[in-house]
Design a protein around this motif. Sequence first.
Motif, PDB file in Angstrom:
ATOM      1  N   ASP A 251      -4.146  -6.255  -2.625  1.00  0.00           N
ATOM      2  CA  ASP A 251      -4.298  -4.816  -2.860  1.00  0.00           C
ATOM      3  C   ASP A 251      -5.544  -4.612  -3.715  1.00  0.00           C
ATOM      4  O   ASP A 251      -5.597  -5.040  -4.867  1.00  0.00           O
ATOM      5  CB  ASP A 251      -3.060  -4.270  -3.578  1.00  0.00           C
ATOM      6  CG  ASP A 251      -3.103  -2.753  -3.747  1.00  0.00           C
ATOM      7  OD1 ASP A 251      -4.183  -2.159  -3.570  1.00  0.00           O
ATOM      8  OD2 ASP A 251      -2.052  -2.171  -4.085  1.00  0.00           O
ATOM      9  N   THR A 253      -6.620  -2.201  -5.204  1.00  0.00           N
ATOM     10  CA  THR A 253      -6.432  -1.372  -6.401  1.00  0.00           C
ATOM     11  C   THR A 253      -5.761  -2.141  -7.537  1.00  0.00           C
ATOM     12  O   THR A 253      -5.598  -1.592  -8.636  1.00  0.00           O
ATOM     13  CB  THR A 253      -5.601  -0.122  -6.079  1.00  0.00           C
ATOM     14  OG1 THR A 253      -4.263  -0.508  -5.722  1.00  0.00           O
ATOM     15  CG2 THR A 253      -6.225   0.687  -4.955  1.00  0.00           C
ATOM     16  N   SER A 295      -3.622   8.789  -4.957  1.00  0.00           N
ATOM     17  CA  SER A 295      -3.617   7.575  -4.134  1.00  0.00           C
ATOM     18  C   SER A 295      -4.912   7.439  -3.348  1.00  0.00           C
ATOM     19  O   SER A 295      -5.463   6.339  -3.211  1.00  0.00           O
ATOM     20  CB  SER A 295      -2.414   7.587  -3.184  1.00  0.00           C
ATOM     21  OG  SER A 295      -2.465   8.696  -2.300  1.00  0.00           O
ATOM     22  N   VAL A 299      -7.768   4.361  -4.014  1.00  0.00           N
ATOM     23  CA  VAL A 299      -8.169   3.391  -2.989  1.00  0.00           C
ATOM     24  C   VAL A 299      -9.632   3.575  -2.578  1.00  0.00           C
ATOM     25  O   VAL A 299     -10.405   2.623  -2.529  1.00  0.00           O
ATOM     26  CB  VAL A 299      -7.254   3.487  -1.747  1.00  0.00           C
ATOM     27  CG1 VAL A 299      -7.760   2.569  -0.637  1.00  0.00           C
ATOM     28  CG2 VAL A 299      -5.818   3.144  -2.109  1.00  0.00           C
ATOM     29  N   SER A 303     -11.263   2.071  -6.838  1.00  0.00           N
ATOM     30  CA  SER A 303     -11.263   0.620  -6.615  1.00  0.00           C
ATOM     31  C   SER A 303     -12.659   0.107  -6.290  1.00  0.00           C
ATOM     32  O   SER A 303     -13.018  -1.009  -6.657  1.00  0.00           O
ATOM     33  CB  SER A 303     -10.300   0.262  -5.476  1.00  0.00           C
ATOM     34  OG  SER A 303     -10.804   0.687  -4.218  1.00  0.00           O
TER      35      SER A 303
END
Length: 435
Positions: A251, A253, A295, A299, A303
């Motif tokens: 992931d 993030t 969210s 992302v 990130s």
Amino acid sequence: MADRYLHFTGTAPGRFLTKRLGLPAPAELRRWTPEHPALEGDLLHLTATEPLPGLADVLSRTGLPVTAESARPAAVVVDATGVETPAGLAAVHAALHPVVRSVADCGRIVVLGAPLSADDHHQAAAQQALEGFVRSLGKELGRGSTAQLVRLGSAPAAESTLRFLLSPKSAYVSGQVIEIKDAEVTAPGSWDRPLAGRTALVTGSARGIGAAVAETLVRDGAEVYVLDIPQSEEELTRTAVRLGATALPLDITAPDAADRITQALGHGGLDILIHNAGITRDRKLANMPGERWSSVIDVNLDSVVTTTDALLKSGTLREGARIVATASIAGIAGNAGQTNYAASKAGIIGLVRALAPQVADRGITVNAVAPGFIETKMTAAVPLFIREAGRRMNSLAQGGLPVDVAETTAWLASPGSGGVTGQVVRVCGQSLLGA
């Protein structure tokens, strides 16, 4: 998903109806294949002013026969770098006016301009005029042809860019303005495999555009790591096996994402970082809860910022590295129901423009690709009429393919593209939205 309208317009009844009804008539684009790696025909080299030193030598290495006259050129390059006054623009018109109709289907027109002078407003006015000229020309050409403006100070730094723009690899790129800085550029050992010996990481690469980018980088010789969320590990592994790449289920993030990337690379560093991971959580702002907002920002933007910072700080990103992030025309023009997504993609543009000069002394470049309507599983789920509008509302009157984004990314990732930095290149067929 197949574009049935594109197929229909290629038939005799389709050509008849589109002409009679004034409907869009897209041409099937000629993309790169191993069997047909180059455009078919001559490269017509025209000069509106004094020729740019060294340009003829660079053009001779593009793989197309260079000529001063051609009845049906596959590509046209017009050197307008010396235009310094509005009156001088007449030479650009005089050069292209007699030949524009004769350019072959899926042809290329590249106008070369100079950087805008901060001290000479006459020169700046004339050179800025070339931008409006090229964007309009791209909308006029039709038949799958494209037009670009390249601003440059010297010819050698432009070789990688001219090779890309004058090839089938740039099929879905049109109406773009690309600025090339004077820089010491080292040509790759082989233009057929320009990424040989370089290590690349592509995020969000289990499928779709990310997988196409990874495949193209492998084709060009890179050792590739494909990264995607653990929930997609099975599909990510299949992609890695198919390409001969290394799967990294992670992931992006996660707070320790950069550390885990560095560990996965072992003692090696990273030469190419492709930020492709992204999500959508569409809803109008009035109906958008905070989770949907955060969210997408986490992302698509946060990130990218945090991972890039960490990899730069640790030295995992080597000297001369290439960073390419994925923006979107939504970040340029906006899109109803996508305030979160558009904000994240506009943020990528800001990141690229600000970070590029900060890392220039290390030979690192930072750029972005901004896709338009690309034929993927996600766009296949879009309602029919919205999907058709997305396909037709560009100068090429069709959607792009994931490989179009991949080819543009590979050009920016090349060691020969050291003069291209801080740029946002739209891969949208010259969408009628934005600029």
